[in-house]
Design a protein around this motif. Sequence first.
Motif, PDB file in Angstrom:
ATOM      1  N   ARG A   1      31.972  41.116   5.093  1.00  0.00           N
ATOM      2  CA  ARG A   1      30.739  41.883   5.310  1.00  0.00           C
ATOM      3  C   ARG A   1      29.726  41.056   6.105  1.00  0.00           C
ATOM      4  O   ARG A   1      28.533  41.342   6.083  1.00  0.00           O
ATOM      5  CB  ARG A   1      30.144  42.285   3.955  1.00  0.00           C
ATOM      6  N   SER A   2      30.225  40.053   6.779  1.00  0.00           N
ATOM      7  CA  SER A   2      29.345  39.202   7.566  1.00  0.00           C
ATOM      8  C   SER A   2      30.078  38.702   8.801  1.00  0.00           C
ATOM      9  O   SER A   2      31.310  38.681   8.839  1.00  0.00           O
ATOM     10  CB  SER A   2      28.861  38.014   6.728  1.00  0.00           C
TER      11      SER A   2
ATOM     12  N   SER B   1      20.487  40.644   6.867  1.00  0.00           N
ATOM     13  CA  SER B   1      21.256  41.801   6.410  1.00  0.00           C
ATOM     14  C   SER B   1      20.618  43.116   6.827  1.00  0.00           C
ATOM     15  O   SER B   1      19.396  43.281   6.760  1.00  0.00           O
ATOM     16  CB  SER B   1      21.391  41.775   4.884  1.00  0.00           C
TER      17      SER B   1
ATOM     18  N   VAL C   1      25.577  44.516   5.568  1.00  0.00           N
ATOM     19  CA  VAL C   1      26.258  43.667   6.547  1.00  0.00           C
ATOM     20  C   VAL C   1      25.295  42.589   7.044  1.00  0.00           C
ATOM     21  O   VAL C   1      24.127  42.872   7.337  1.00  0.00           O
ATOM     22  CB  VAL C   1      26.777  44.502   7.741  1.00  0.00           C
TER      23      VAL C   1
ATOM     24  N   LEU D   1      34.669  44.307  11.448  1.00  0.00           N
ATOM     25  CA  LEU D   1      33.898  44.496  10.222  1.00  0.00           C
ATOM     26  C   LEU D   1      34.217  45.818   9.532  1.00  0.00           C
ATOM     27  O   LEU D   1      33.625  46.144   8.498  1.00  0.00           O
ATOM     28  CB  LEU D   1      32.399  44.439  10.537  1.00  0.00           C
TER      29      LEU D   1
END
Length: 267
Positions: free
Chosen positions: A6-7, A91, A96, A229
């Motif tokens: 998620r990054s 974020s 994300v 992603l």
Amino acid sequence: MADRPRSYLVLASQRSGSTLLVESLRATGIAGEPQEFFQYLPETGLSPQPRQWFAGVEDESILRLLPPLTPGSPSTETSEQWRERIRREGSSANGVWGGKLMWNQTPLLVDRVAGLPGRSGDGLRSAIVDVLGEEPVFVFVTRPDKVHQAVSFWRAVQTRVWRAPATRTFEDTAQYHAGGIAHLLRILREQEAGWRAWFHAESITPLEVNYRHLAADSSGAVGKVLLELGLDPSVAPHPVLERQADVRSNTWVERFFVDAAEQGLPV
């Protein structure tokens, strides 16, 4: 997919096109709020200033073209406060996270993370994981034409303009200097070599984005990151920044090759 990171972390060197990529990712609204979180020196709270790129250089014809140093203020954040802020500010609403890291900033990151409890290791890879809580998608932006990149860098350190707005509202007073360009060219080559050596040592295969492809089709490059992603690539925007390269840059590049040959400067 639940097992996707998620990054993401954009890895680059200065003037490689990384700003175009992260600003385009930001513009999607679903790919974090990427910033260059790791550039700030703890003793000043500021990013490296033009003269700091020329530490050890004694040529006054170079130094007189650079703005004076600003003192700044030391950072008072603890390592845990620093990590929390980076996670929060990077974020987007969907959770994300996005950020950018230059090779010259890696020692700063490793040093700052040393103050966190429960470290997973001592190296750069562990430092990244300990800040983000997971291993991110690594996106490597590279610009093969290093002389063009160094010319762009030399102009930027003089003007302190690092991105071009839609309408140019600043006076570009930068002056050509072969020695200044050669100094930054060496730094950029060292940074590229540093990243590639790290990838090899850590058996990392990053998602590589070539500057030429990015400049020609930024939407396509953004779409590839979004796919990694697990996000919708169709939200990739049209180019959000104007290219700063112009006739002046091209002229300086041509002039540098001539001067480098005459003065024995590495290219």
